[in-house]
Scaffold this active site. Structure first.
Site, PDB file in Angstrom:
ATOM      1  N   LYS A 154     120.887 187.015 113.534  1.00  0.00           N
ATOM      2  CA  LYS A 154     120.588 185.506 112.806  1.00  0.00           C
ATOM      3  C   LYS A 154     119.909 185.547 111.451  1.00  0.00           C
ATOM      4  CE  LYS A 154     116.874 182.787 114.343  1.00  0.00           C
ATOM      5  NZ  LYS A 154     115.462 183.075 113.869  1.00  0.00           N
ATOM      6  N   HIS A 194     117.880 187.517 120.126  1.00  0.00           N
ATOM      7  CA  HIS A 194     117.380 188.411 120.794  1.00  0.00           C
ATOM      8  C   HIS A 194     116.504 188.044 121.981  1.00  0.00           C
ATOM      9  CE1 HIS A 194     113.807 186.762 118.556  1.00  0.00           C
ATOM     10  NE2 HIS A 194     112.969 187.314 119.526  1.00  0.00           N
ATOM     11  N   LYS A 228     116.007 189.387 126.268  1.00  0.00           N
ATOM     12  CA  LYS A 228     114.577 189.499 127.080  1.00  0.00           C
ATOM     13  C   LYS A 228     114.701 189.477 128.535  1.00  0.00           C
ATOM     14  CE  LYS A 228     111.905 186.916 123.519  1.00  0.00           C
ATOM     15  NZ  LYS A 228     110.802 187.731 123.407  1.00  0.00           N
ATOM     16  N   GLU A 266     104.102 179.349 120.028  1.00  0.00           N
ATOM     17  CA  GLU A 266     103.499 180.566 119.266  1.00  0.00           C
ATOM     18  C   GLU A 266     102.182 180.038 118.736  1.00  0.00           C
ATOM     19  OE1 GLU A 266     106.937 183.033 117.269  1.00  0.00           O
ATOM     20  OE2 GLU A 266     107.535 181.065 116.693  1.00  0.00           O
ATOM     21  N   ASP A 295     115.339 177.660 112.929  1.00  0.00           N
ATOM     22  CA  ASP A 295     114.830 179.067 113.341  1.00  0.00           C
ATOM     23  C   ASP A 295     114.979 179.389 114.958  1.00  0.00           C
ATOM     24  OD1 ASP A 295     113.491 181.434 112.363  1.00  0.00           O
ATOM     25  OD2 ASP A 295     111.630 180.434 113.436  1.00  0.00           O
ATOM     26  N   HIS A 354     117.527 180.209 119.888  1.00  0.00           N
ATOM     27  CA  HIS A 354     116.747 180.647 121.163  1.00  0.00           C
ATOM     28  C   HIS A 354     116.611 179.767 122.247  1.00  0.00           C
ATOM     29  CE1 HIS A 354     116.036 183.868 118.363  1.00  0.00           C
ATOM     30  NE2 HIS A 354     115.101 183.512 117.800  1.00  0.00           N
TER      31      HIS A 354
HETATM   32  C1  BG6 Z   1     112.573 184.790 115.557  1.00  0.00           C
HETATM   33  C2  BG6 Z   1     111.934 183.537 114.684  1.00  0.00           C
HETATM   34  O1  BG6 Z   1     113.983 184.445 115.845  1.00  0.00           O
HETATM   35  O2  BG6 Z   1     112.073 184.635 116.853  1.00  0.00           O
HETATM   36  C3  BG6 Z   1     110.548 183.544 114.468  1.00  0.00           C
HETATM   37  O3  BG6 Z   1     112.760 183.541 113.172  1.00  0.00           O
HETATM   38  C4  BG6 Z   1     109.815 183.621 115.899  1.00  0.00           C
HETATM   39  O4  BG6 Z   1     110.393 182.468 113.707  1.00  0.00           O
HETATM   40  C5  BG6 Z   1     110.697 184.807 116.803  1.00  0.00           C
HETATM   41  O5  BG6 Z   1     108.561 183.797 115.539  1.00  0.00           O
HETATM   42  C6  BG6 Z   1     109.936 184.497 118.189  1.00  0.00           C
HETATM   43  O6  BG6 Z   1     110.294 185.745 119.064  1.00  0.00           O
HETATM   44  P1  BG6 Z   1     109.567 186.168 119.890  1.00  0.00           P
HETATM   45  O7  BG6 Z   1     110.570 187.294 120.723  1.00  0.00           O
HETATM   46  O8  BG6 Z   1     108.285 186.714 119.511  1.00  0.00           O
HETATM   47  O9  BG6 Z   1     109.486 185.209 120.968  1.00  0.00           O
END
Ligand code: BG6
Length: 485
Positions: free
Chosen positions: A149, A179, A183, A217, A236, A241
């Site tokens: 992505k 990704h 998980k 986050e 994003d 996600h």
């Molecule tokens: C990424 C985003 O795809 O995923 C980021 O570009 C984000 O902005 C991240 O922080 C979050 O991933 P994870 O695995 O830390 O929850």
């Protein structure tokens, strides 16, 4: 409970953008860990390819530093690292020109091994790379390409990327990474739903009042300000996600766990999503504090209207979910790093205990990170002689406690996904039509913001987001769950 490791077949993996940040932070450490676990065998080869002038030894030094920094906790680092590095090579190569392609072909040779090409580069190079792989005769029918992505920034650009790839590769060869699908707990969502008799009969609008999906986050945009400011939370996080979490939560049971069946069901969910009214979506941008910079100062612009937070109410127009809203929210610089899916059940139809017993609801929470696990809120009698008073208590299962210490050592999403590429399993990758459908739903929301010209609401760092996001649920007589670890 130790996890079973099934070695994959010998493979060659070419990482375009092999000296980039993703290779350093994720891809090389993930491969190293799979090597230590015995899943990637000694015959496998990893070839970094990038513009930088470097030789094999230089690339091994680069990989050693990356693994030491990002996989330093690996118990095997001192024993296996040199062995792993011996599997690495490097080719200086120009994605947009012809330099280096002959050398790459020579390095790969003629063998019958599985061959995967990881495009760890900006999407503007996907078409060039795909074309050159074909003209230089590097890919057989069994070759795979892996793309990262952002897969486009709207429907038109995603379509253009899909057709650029489709000119040279079949859809069965294309692995689009999200990704979140790698998980462990996201996969567990499917296991919980479809491996148990308990939940599925209740998993519909007859019993479920609403569902909340939160990906919070605590960090800000940090060094990624330049990329992020052109993107924002909607592109994003929500389009990809959160959309994946929504799909896995809402989809019908696929006939089997295979790439076609699972992705068909996810696509149906995206296509059933109704349009979002402007009143049903809130955008936010974090302010600064004495110790923390604001979003605007992190990205270096005091005029930017890009959102670092989104909350919205989505509706899925199908028989299962009509009348049950899905509240989605994600943001940076919030109170905690905490992601969960909460399924809030309806009230019991009649309280035999009377109004004084209060209102009690069952909530099933699937905690994605941290403290991966599931929690079922159940109503019981408050202990003591005070009469029939009710209280909600959690039936809590943290996976690492239930499954033993090995379960706490959850492989990184990239470990799982790269091994799936080698195994040829596309179940946890996004199909082209799925990505396009997600943009088709997201685009009008972004266009409406742009047309309105309104700035996002501000929110304090360490909060739960802007007040308007709280109001989004209050007006429906509901409230967000607390953001906490
Ligand atoms: C990424 C985003 O795809 O995923 C980021 O570009 C984000 O902005 C991240 O922080 C979050 O991933 P994870 O695995 O830390 O929850």
């Amino acid at each position: 409970m130790a996890s079973r490791v099934i070695p994959v077949q010998p493979f060659d993996l070419v990482i375009f953008g092999g000296t980039g940040d993703l290779a350093r932070r994720k891809i090389l450490p993930a491969l190293f860990r799979r090597y230590c676990a015995g899943q990637m065998g000694a015959e496998a080869r990893v070839i970094g390819a990038a513009r930088a002038d470097m030789d094999d030894a230089g690339y091994r030094d680069f990989a050693r530093a990356a693994i030491t920094e990002f996989s330093a906790d690996s118990a095997y680092a001192h024993t296996h690292l040199d062995d792993f590095l011996a599997r690495l090579g490097y080719v200086t190569l120009d994605a947009g020109g012809d330099e280096g392609w002959g050398a790459l072909k020579k390095t790969l040779g003629e063998g019958e091994r599985i061959r995967a090409f990881y495009f760890s580069v900006g999407p503007s190079l996907f078409g060039d790379l795909a074309a050159r792989i074909e003209t230089h005769g590097l890919a057989g029918a069994d070759a795979r390409v892996v793309v990262e992505k952002p897969f486009g920034r709207d429907l038109a650009s995603a379509r253009a990327l899909n057709s650029a790839l489709a000119r040279h590769f079949d859809e069965t060869q294309i692995y689009r990474i999200d990704h979140y699908l790698g998980k462990e707990t996201v996969q567990n969502l499917m296991a919980i739903r479809f491996g148990n008799m308990l939940f599925e009969p209740l998993w519909n609008s007859q019993y479920v009042d609403h569902i909340q999906i939160t990906v919070a986050e605590s960090g800000g945009v940090g060094a990624r300000g330049e990329y992020y400011d052109k993107s924002g939370a909607m592109r994003d996080m929500v389009q990809n996600h959160i959309m994946q979490l929504l799909c896995l939560t809402a989809m019908e049971p696929p006939a089997k766990y295979d790439p076609h069946a699972v992705r068909d069901e996810k696509l149906k969910v995206i296509r059933a999503l109704g349009p979002i009214e402007p009143a049903d979506v809130v955008r936010g941008q974090y302010e600064g504090s004495e110790s923390l910079p604001s979003y605007q100062s992190e990205v270096g612009s005091d005029e930017t209207d890009t959102e670092s937070f989104v909350a919205l109410k989505a509706r899925i127009g199908n028989w299962r979910w009509a009348g049950t809203p899905f509240y989605l929210r994600t943001g940076k610089r919030l109170r905690a790093r905490a992601s969960e899916i909460a399924v809030v059940f309806k009230d019991a139809p009649h309280s035999i205990f009377g109004a004084d017993a209060g209102r009690h609801r069952n909530i099933l929470t699937i905690r994605l990170q941290p403290n991966e696990g599931i929690e079922m809120g159940v109503t019981i009698k408050e202990p003591g002689p005070g009469g029939m008073r009710l209280v909600d208590v959690p039936l809590d299962m943290t996976f690492s406690e239930a499954l033993g210490p090995d379960a706490a050592d959850v492989p990184d999403a990239y470990e799982r996904l790269i091994m799936d590429v080698i195994r040829g399993d596309q179940t946890l990758f996004m199909r082209g039509d799925e990505v396009e459908a997600a943009w088709e739903w997201t685009d009008p929301i972004i266009e409406a913001w742009e047309a309105s010209g309104t700035a996002p609401c501000t929110y304090a760092p360490g909060s739960a987001g802007p007040d308007d996001a709280l109001a989004l649920m209050h007006r429906d007589g509901r409230r967000w769950r607390e953001i906490r670890t």
